[in-house]
Design a protein around this motif. Structure first.
Motif: not given
Length: 131
Positions: A39-41, A43-46, A62-64
């Motif tokens: 999980y890349r905090e 970028r709020q991305s898995w 994943s991206f928001p």
């Protein structure tokens, strides 16, 4: 003639609309082995690296709120993702047993090889090509 610049495909990267659903599809339904998941905090991305074959990976991101990408009819850009399989009939039976519907099997008019298509959870066309 000089040596080719490119040696092989290392990875293909996909951005999905629902990370958990796509992670399940690629790892559990298609059986790709998870190499690493982070999980890349910032970028709020898995990011999940899945092994297709030795040295070849599928990166799942994943991206928001990612915008949808047009796929059909024949939109510019990535047309489909193709995987080689030894037996397209067996692969179709296996996918059908997992709830994945495939198009009718066709014959490549230039190679004589058999192939079919199905879609991932975001409707990305995926081809199975008999090697």
């Amino acid at each position: 003639m000089s040596e080719p610049l490119l040696a092989a495909i290392h990875h293909v990267a996909l951005i999905c609309s629902d990370y958990q659903r796509s992670r399940h599809f690629y790892s559990e339904v298609l059986g790709l082995r998870i190499v690493r998941e982070v999980y890349r905090e910032a970028r709020q991305s898995w990011k999940c690296d899945l092994e297709i074959s030795p040295g070849v990976q599928l990166e799942l991101f994943s991206f928001p709120s990612p915008p949808p990408r047009p796929s059909r009819p024949e939109a510019q850009g990535l047309r489909h993702l193709a995987f080689a399989v030894p037996d397209v009939d067996a692969a179709v039976r296996s996918l059908n047993a997992r709830g994945v519907e495939c198009e009718p099997i066709r014959i490549d008019e230039y190679t004589g090889r058999r192939f079919t298509f199905f879609a991932d959870p975001d409707d990305l066309p995926i081809e199975l090509y008999e090697a």
